[in-house]
Design a protein around this motif. Structure first.
Motif: not given
Length: 793
Positions: A652-663
């Protein structure tokens, strides 16, 4: 010759009279021996397989030729004994004939006591030998039957890594299977096979046996489901509540007095919920503290000024569940509880079989303890259905048994390993628990106007129905100040003479019925608390009738650390006043909290009260409609039996936006994070759109942190923020990241740059605080006057 015959006749009669006890003795021994034999074998004769009647004799045992032969020998021996007795009894009819004397003498010789004892011993020995023989036949028959069933070699205790407790449980059964009749009820007969059948089919410690015909296991049809229909009449509920206790009579009087308001609230809520599905639930309500087994200390005090808060809440819970259209069963005794649950006969060691006949069980701590005693292992299996009515609340650190024991939180209550939202409180003490509440009488517009006209500005009523509440040290000082301005009334219970604890200038009405007390409150301007009882319903009732509530501030706050009343309760809550809810959620002008030991502050408060005009006020959550709305939301949305989907799920975390990714995304002009609307997540109630994530100050609980921003801590959201991305979203630098059982986590230490995640979901806690840590706090919004529900719930 005639005289001689007469003498012999007399002698014979005397001998026969002497003989009769021996005859009875012999017959008794014979009968007793037969009964003893049959009784000793009764467990084998009546041993049954699952599905057999408890009275079914094993056909393969009694039907065998050897067993029939043994039983025939027993019958023949008894028949010989009876014939000898009958022959001897006929001798009593001999009155003439010298040729009979020799027979009589011979007969008497044969019944000398020593010879008789030897014969009895021989009979007993024969019986004992036959019992051993029949036991051997029975054992061979059982073994033969197992072979016939294809069970050869299957009664060895399996060593299956999936069932590691199986061998130890079998050992326990070997030693203790006779300790509770319920084991025999389920077919246990002392053999290893019966142990394994029981441990695999009734309990779940051993693997299913391959040779058992699993298709014979009864299948339970699912209970039919239907939509609930709101009710407006409480007549059927009053019949269910029953009679025989003054506490039940009090609850029924309350139900009747509020029936019209409940009916009106039901009609309003029914209109607003037309588009929402309302499923009828099968609900058991077991009021444990009213059972005789728990002592029922409340019933005798109902008419003597004792505490009624618990009975007020239970009466309103029962009414709410009934009005919402659910299928209720009400239990106020252990016998009723056992009958409703289908508890097997015995001492409660065996679990229930089949599905639980209820969707929900409302009980209290006393009832929970009784259920553990009589449901055996079933309580572990079915405890997700339980809702515990808990007046003062239970915090996670006290609820987790192992954690509480290791860290000094173990008390007389708590330690049940429930989801803490299964505890339901009278007031919203901590969001870790669900707020159940109660109701106060709501006035219509005409009544509100009438009260404002009839108020007596210099009339005060003191909160305290028991004389012991008036023993407060220093009360004379502030009561004398109050007496300078107001006429003081009391409602203290007494039987023959006025309680000496009540000052002479107080007009004591004695204990008043509820309607008369309401009339007194409608006239009074002020309702005064002494500091005890804590958090009862009376202050809300007084405020609803137009009174101002004056209460003492506690310095320092009362808690289990410094006050006997809270010692042993499963909470660390700091109580700042007699009624924290009234202080925090209602406040001025309806509630004034001052230091009663400060004469100037107290005097100023009285002057302020006399100048202030207030209207009757009742928070929406304590109205009938507010309680119905809240209880309905809990019943339809709270689910603790289905395991929660893990978060985050794989990849799931691979599709989170941002850098680093987070929901998470930042809210504008705020350090608070919200859930990104385009991120999918497992279902949640309350909905995840209500989540607002923030960090507390050091030493601050999440209850306090969320309140400081006008929000409520929501424990259901903890699983979504217990991830490392929550720290990075709040710009927290984590040099080390640990996962452990700690009721403070998720949290971080700025000084050490360490972050901690929670290992056990049962320890997610809004209430926990630690001076060395900032906590991650999942907050949400709430409806005005209904803190239990978010705006979109």
């Amino acid at each position: 010759m005639i005289a001689v015959n007469t003498d012999y006749s007399t002698m014979v009669r005397r001998c026969l009279l002497t003989f009769k006890p021996f005859r009875i003795f012999v017959v008794g021994i014979g009968f007793f021996s037969l009964c003893f034999l049959m009784t000793s074998l009764g467990g084998q004769f009546s041993a049954k397989r699952p599905g057999d009647s408890p009275f079914t004799i094993r056909a393969e045992v009694l039907g065998g030729p050897e067993s029939r032969g043994v039983l025939r020998k027993i019958s023949d021996m008894l028949e010989v004994i009876m014939k000898k007795m009958d022959t001897l009894s006929k001798l009593g009819n001999i009155t003439t004939g010298s040729h009979r004397l020799e027979d009589l003498s011979s007969a008497l010789d044969r019944i000398q006591p020593v010879g008789l004892v030897e014969r009895i011993q021989a009979i007993a020995q024969n019986m004992s030998d036959m019992a051993v023989r029949v036991e051997q036949i029975l054992q061979r028959s059982i073994a033969t039957n197992r072979v016939r069933d294809g069970a050869t070699g299957q009664c060895e205790v399996p060593k299956d890594p999936r069932y590691p407790d199986c061998p130890s449980k079998v050992d326990w059964m070997r030693a203790r299977w006779t300790s509770d009749p319920c084991y025999a009820f389920y077919g246990v007969d002392g053999s290893d096979c019966s142990f394994l059948i029981y441990l695999s089919e009734v309990e779940w410690f051993c693997p299913p046996l391959a040779w058992r015909n699993q298709t014979t296991t009864p299948t339970h049809k699912p209970f039919p489901r239907r939509q609930s229909t709101f009710r407006s009449d409480v007549g059927a509920l009053l019949e269910q509540v029953g009679t025989g206790k003054e506490s039940l009579s009090f609850m029924k009087r309350r139900m009747r007095s509020l029936a019209a308001q409940w009916a009106l609230a039901a009609r309003k809520l029914d209109v607003s919920l037309q588009s929402h599905r309302k499923e009828e639930k099968r609900i058991l309500v077991h009021v444990g503290f009213l059972t005789e087994e728990s002592g029922d200390v409340f019933s005798p005090k109902v008419l003597k000024g004792g505490p009624l808060g618990e009975m007020v809440q239970w009466a309103d819970i029962l009414t709410a569940l009934h009005i919402l259209g659910h299928n209720l069963r009400i239990s106020v005794s252990l016998k009723e509880l056992q009958g409703f649950l289908g508890v097997p006969p015995g001492r409660g060691s065996c679990p229930l079989t089949g599905p639980l006949p209820f969707d929900l069980i409302y009980t209290d701590y006393h009832g929970l303890q009784q259920m553990r005693q009589h449901m055996g292992l079933s309580l572990r299996k079915h405890k997700c259905h339980i809702r515990v009515i808990d007046t003062f609340g239970t915090e996670p650190a006290y609820n987790h048994e192992d954690y509480a024991t290791m860290n000094g939180y173990r008390t007389n209550w708590g330690y049940w390993n429930l989801n803490c939202r299964q505890y339901m409180t009278m007031f919203p003490h901590t969001p870790d628990n669900s707020f159940m509440g109660f109701v106060a009488e709501e006035l219509n517009e005409t009544e509100r106007l009438s009260i404002q006209k009839s108020k007596v500005d210099n009339m005060a009523v003191v909160y305290g129905k028991e004389a012991s509440m008036w023993k407060l040290q220093g009360k004379e000082k502030f009561l004398s100040i109050l007496h300078r301005y107001m006429e003081i009334h009391g409602t203290v219970y007494y039987e023959t003479q006025r309680p000496p604890e009540v000052p002479a200038f107080v007009k004591n009405h004695g204990l008043l019925p509820q309607q008369e007390l309401q009339q007194l409150l409608k006239k009074a301007k002020l309702f005064v608390g002494f500091g005890f009882p804590y958090e009862g319903p009376a202050p809300l009732e007084a405020i609803a009738n137009g009174c101002i509530f004056l209460q003492p501030k506690f310095k320092p706050s009362h808690s289990s650390l410094n006050h006997e009343f809270f010692r042993g309760k499963p909470t660390s809550r700091q109580v700042s006043s007699q009624h924290p809810y009234a202080e925090q959620y209602i406040g001025r002008p309806h509630v004034i909290t001052v230091d009663f030991n400060n004469s100037q502050e107290f005097d100023a408060a009285i002057l302020e009260i006399m100048r202030t005009k207030v209207e009757p006020y009742l928070p929406y959550e304590y109205t009938c409609e507010g309680m119905l709305e809240r209880v309905h939301a809990y019943i339809q949305n709270q689910e603790f039996c289905s395991p929660e989907a893990p978060f985050p799920s794989a990849n799931a975390s691979k599709s989170w936006p941002g850098s680093p990714p987070r929901p998470f995304v930042h809210l504008s002009n705020s350090s608070t994070l919200a859930w990104a609307p385009n991120i999918s997540a497992p279902p949640s109630w309350p909905p995840l759109s209500a989540l607002q994530l923030l960090a507390s100050l050091e030493g601050q609980s999440c209850v306090e942190a969320c309140q400081s921003t006008g929000l409520i801590c929501e424990p259901a959201f903890y699983r979504f923020i217990n991830i490392k991305e929550a720290f990075s979203g709040l710009k927290v630098q984590c040099v080390g990241l640990e996962t452990e059982m700690n009721h403070i986590f998720p949290a971080f230490s700025v000084e050490r740059s360490e972050c901690g995640l929670q290992k056990d979901p049962l320890l997610f806690s809004c209430a926990g605080a630690n001076a060395k840590y900032h906590r991650l706090c999942p907050c949400r919004d709430y409806r005005k006057g209904q803190v239990a529900l978010c705006r979109d719930c």
